[in-house]
Design a protein around this motif. Structure first.
Motif, PDB file in Angstrom:
ATOM      1  N   ARG A   1       0.845  -1.202   0.000  1.00 21.70           N
ATOM      2  CA  ARG A   1       0.000   0.000   0.000  1.00 21.70           C
ATOM      3  C   ARG A   1       0.874   1.244   0.000  1.00 21.70           C
ATOM      4  N   LEU A   2       0.586   2.166  -0.916  1.00 21.93           N
ATOM      5  CA  LEU A   2       1.337   3.422  -1.005  1.00 21.93           C
ATOM      6  C   LEU A   2       0.384   4.587  -0.771  1.00 21.93           C
ATOM      7  N   ASP A   3       0.560   5.271   0.344  1.00 20.26           N
ATOM      8  CA  ASP A   3      -0.186   6.506   0.593  1.00 20.26           C
ATOM      9  C   ASP A   3       0.642   7.349   1.557  1.00 20.26           C
ATOM     10  N   GLN A   4       0.114   8.452   2.012  1.00 22.57           N
ATOM     11  CA  GLN A   4       0.891   9.344   2.884  1.00 22.57           C
ATOM     12  C   GLN A   4       1.273   8.676   4.197  1.00 22.57           C
ATOM     13  N   ASP A   5       0.430   7.742   4.669  1.00 25.86           N
ATOM     14  CA  ASP A   5       0.734   7.066   5.941  1.00 25.86           C
ATOM     15  C   ASP A   5       1.904   6.100   5.793  1.00 25.86           C
ATOM     16  N   THR A   6       1.960   5.373   4.677  1.00 22.40           N
ATOM     17  CA  THR A   6       2.985   4.333   4.535  1.00 22.40           C
ATOM     18  C   THR A   6       4.302   4.855   3.966  1.00 22.40           C
ATOM     19  N   THR A   7       4.312   6.086   3.440  1.00 23.39           N
ATOM     20  CA  THR A   7       5.551   6.604   2.820  1.00 23.39           C
ATOM     21  C   THR A   7       6.136   7.786   3.584  1.00 23.39           C
ATOM     22  N   ARG A   8       5.671   7.982   4.826  1.00 22.45           N
ATOM     23  CA  ARG A   8       6.133   9.148   5.595  1.00 22.45           C
ATOM     24  C   ARG A   8       7.619   9.048   5.928  1.00 22.45           C
TER      25      ARG A   8
END
Length: 807
Positions: free
Chosen positions: A587-594
């Motif tokens: 999963r790639l989103d702001q939560d996982t790529t911070r």
């Protein structure tokens, strides 16, 4: 001897200080004060940082010599800003209704936004009284500039001249120079021979170190190099230091972004005829040093990057430098790697993902002329390159090239300015150019270059299916996955291929949509989707302030299933694990790529096939090139279409085209499934057929009828305050003031609350100006910004030229 003066822009960002102030250059600083250096100067009752923008021997007519203060000290050994960047900062401040000093500061790395101190050391002859006054009775003291008045600093300089006080500037940078322990060999051959005579026969390690020192006199090697090359120990090195064979020293190590290191192997590819024609046009402009703007419009996978790289090589071969802008470097790791693979250590990276130290060191490498290609996101457009031969703006349509916070600017416009300054061509590349750029190409302002076929002859454009989710919800209940998408996922993943799933979750605004017919309420004035306000149970247009109650029944089909629409990536990931438990998901989103490096690691894992499904927001739409991805699924094409933005259709078309282009880039045929509640929307029809030209013609007609860009120029005036009633009243007064003074042909929309009407405790209102000529309201708006400086505390006003969004 004639006096010299420095024109200094002080670090006080207000309209009143948006001009240079004149300071006298003391004789002892005459060799150090040059345009582009930072200085400390007295301003009012304090000392502030300033930027020298010019030198003069003439005192301005309105100033008397006794009124002019001295430059207190110089902070840089050599200029940190070139003449070009000083001029650019001035022009940007003028055109963007901002402050000269804000742009000057923006051009420098964070490490140069520092604390500046002076180390005062007592020398022979300093009186006890002066020791108490300036050193607090100590032998040595670290002081800030504000510790003394301008008169005090003048006295300190006198004591320095007389040899009673040593004054050394100490810059406490946020990003410090990184050093490592090293050992330097003794360069004195006679001393080494004397050490050899005293060595015992059993001292074999010391003899090896001594032999090496004699063969490499005065040379320095890091501790790691000594340990690996000579197979020695730290204890042996320290013994050699005691004997005088070696000396411990600290040496600087330039911090480099991880991805730069490694070997570079990628070879040039053979260009097809369309690529060759584009390459020839660009390189002709490079050779002739002709400032020409090219719009390189090429379908996804058509090999735009290879054209960029080969054109860049031509500029480098001619001893020139290349600026390569990408929309968001974190989202384009593969592009970053391709540039680095081709040009190796000649490449520098500038983007927000670097630490302050890495960014500072990369900036210094560029300024020192050790770099030929700079790759970076928006702020890299200010890289201190002085031999620019080519500027590339990849995915030129991306909104991230515009900085929304103060100071506002468009990196694309800055690239065009710098291209003109250096007489260098600028290449704007995209599969889906912005309507403004495409319209300029059609008028001949830009030269249009097109790539209509994929660079890999075996790869064709993917087949796109549109799925009507209205029927799916009736048949299967509330789900994020249509039966068609589920079946295709099982089929492709079952063959060992990979899939990319995108959840189009752009923006923050909620909107209302009928689940049966896909109807989205629009306001009658602007024909734009209205924003849902749950607090007042209303729908509002944030351009013209039209509002109406939230409908209970769909006016198009009579259904009562009309409601807020939206979902999140976590919810979709959980549903995927239930439906397809045998396949791993990244999963790639702001939560996982911070976390730093998380994005690159996740994509590397997907490339190694540690997961079969890549699920994400718009991050997954751009720049990814995985040969085994044969299926792309867009879970909700409507989210972007339902936003209250006149560019909503354009942005949705661009995003769908970009994400569809991730499928079938190698030999296998790709497939795309777009799920929607509006299957007949013109955006989806054009995206299904990969028809940018058709979309461009239709959207231009709509923009013309609605009097929006590119037919009109727009300016957004945004006001905010902690008190809602105050900002509402003040914005209404500003609107009335403007309407009295603006030319008749300038249209004012609003004022109205902004789409996101409250943020961090502040309330936001806005007005939109629409005009036929780009600069006809500039003088009036500068006057408005000037007047806003005198407003009550808490009130803020910002003016944005050609904003990419009004939300």
């Amino acid at each position: 001897m004639k006096q010299s003066y420095a024109q200094v822009v002080v670090d006080v960002p207000t309209q009143q200080t948006n001009r240079p102030y004149t300071y006298l250059i003391p004789s002892e600083l005459a060799d150090q004060v040059r345009p582009g250096v930072r200085v400390l100067v007295a301003f009012g009752h304090r000392s502030v940082l300033g930027y020298v923008v010019n030198l003069t021997e003439e005192l301005p007519a309105d100033l008397k010599e006794e009124q002019v203060k001295d430059v207190l000290t110089v902070l840089d050994e050599k200029p940190v800003l070139s003449k070009e960047l000083l001029t650019l900062a001035h022009d940007l401040a003028e055109s963007n209704f901002s402050y000269w000093v804000s742009f000057l500061a923006l051009m420098l790395p964070t490490a140069l936004k520092a604390d500046y101190r002076k180390k005062l050391t007592a020398l022979e002859g300093l009186s006890d009284e002066d020791r108490v006054t300036y050193l607090d009775g100590q032998q040595e003291r670290l002081v800030k500039t504000k510790n003394f008045t301008a008169k005090g600093w003048r006295a300190i300089r006198e004591l320095q001249k007389e040899g009673q006080l040593a004054v050394v500037p100490v810059i406490e940078n946020k990003g410090k120079v990184k050093t490592v322990l090293a050992y330097q060999t003794n360069a004195d051959h006679e001393a080494l021979e004397a050490i050899q005579e005293q060595l015992g026969k059993g001292a074999k390690q010391q003899q090896r170190l001594l032999d090496f020192a004699m063969a490499h006199p005065g040379q320095t090697f890091s501790k790691q190099e000594w340990l690996s090359q000579l197979d020695t120990s730290v204890a042996s090195l320290n013994t050699a230091v005691e004997k005088g064979t070696l000396k411990k020293v600290q040496v600087e190590v330039k911090r480099r972004p991880d991805s730069v290191s490694g070997s570079w192997v990628e070879q040039e590819k053979v260009l097809n005829p369309e690529q060759r024609a584009a390459y020839d046009a660009i390189t002709t402009a490079i050779v002739k040093k002709k400032n020409e703007t090219f719009l390189l419009e090429g379908i996804t996978g058509s090999g735009k990057t290879e054209v960029y790289l080969q054109a860049a090589q031509e500029a480098i071969n001619r001893g020139e430098q290349v600026l390569f802008l990408v929309p968001e470097i974190a989202l384009t790791p593969q592009m970053q790697k391709r540039v680095q693979d081709r040009f190796g250590d000649k490449t520098a990276l500038l983007h927000s993902g670097l630490s302050a130290g890495e960014r500072y060191d990369e900036w210094r490498r560029i300024r020192e002329g050790k770099v030929q290609v700079v790759v970076g996101a928006r702020s890299a457009v200010f890289a201190p390159l002085d031999k620019l031969g080519l500027i590339i703006v990849d995915e030129e349509h991306e909104a991230s090239y515009s900085q929304s916070e103060n100071p506002h600017y468009s990196a694309r416009d800055v690239a065009l300015w710098r291209g003109a300054y250096h007489h260098a061509p600028v290449v704007l590349g995209s599969a889906t150019p912005s309507l403004e750029s495409r319209a300029r190409a059609q008028k001949g302002v830009y030269q249009l270059l097109t790539l209509t076929a994929r660079a890999n002859p075996a790869a064709s454009l993917p087949k796109v299916d549109i799925v009507d989710m209205r029927q799916e919800l009736l048949d299967r209940g509330d789900t994020n996955f249509s039966q068609e998408l589920l079946d295709k996922l099982k089929e492709h993943l079952g063959r060992g291929e990979q899939a990319v799933l995108m959840l189009n979750r752009r923006g923050f605004s909620s909107f209302v949509m009928c689940r049966d017919c896909g109807y989205v309420p629009r306001d009658p004035n602007c024909n734009l989707a209205m924003t849902l306000h749950m607090d007042t149970r209303t729908l509002k247009c944030h351009y013209c302030d039209y509002q109406e109650a939230i409908p209970q029944v769909c006016p198009a089909c009579g259904s009562r299933r009309i409601r807020y629409y939206g979902t999140g990536t976590e919810k979709v990931e959980a549903e995927l694990k239930e439906l397809l438990p045998e396949y791993a998901v990244i999963r790639l989103d702001q939560d996982t790529t911070r976390k730093k490096g998380a994005m690159a690691k996740a994509l590397a894992d997907f490339g190694k096939k540690k997961a079969q499904i890549l699920l994400g927001t718009q991050m997954v739409a751009k720049g990814l090139d995985f040969p085994d991805v044969t299926l792309v699924g867009v879970l909700n094409a409507d989210t972007g279409l339902g936003l209250p933005d006149f560019r909503a259709s354009e942005k949705t078309f661009q995003l769908l085209t970009q994400v569809a282009g991730r499928a079938g880039r190698a030999e296998q045929q790709g497939e795309v499934v777009i799920q929607t509640f509006n299957p007949d929307h013109y955006v989806l029809k054009f995206a299904q057929n990969h028809d940018y030209e058709g979309f461009y013609r239709q959207e231009m007609q709509i923009r013309h009828a609605a009097e929006f860009p590119p037919y009109f120029y727009t300016i957004q005036i945004q006001c905010s305050d902690l008190d809602e009633s105050k900002v509402a009243l003040q914005t209404a007064k500003i609107a009335a003031w403007l309407k009295k003074r603006l030319p008749e042909d300038v249209l004012v929309l609003g004022p109205s609350p902004r789409s996101i009407a409250k943020m961090q405790g502040r309330y936001f209102f806005q007005m939109i100006l629409k005009m036929k000529k780009p600069n006809e309201a500039d003088e009036l708006l500068r006057d408005l910004v000037d007047r806003s400086q005198k407003a009550e505390k808490g009130f803020r006003l910002e003016v944005r030229r050609d904003p990419v969004s009004f939300m």
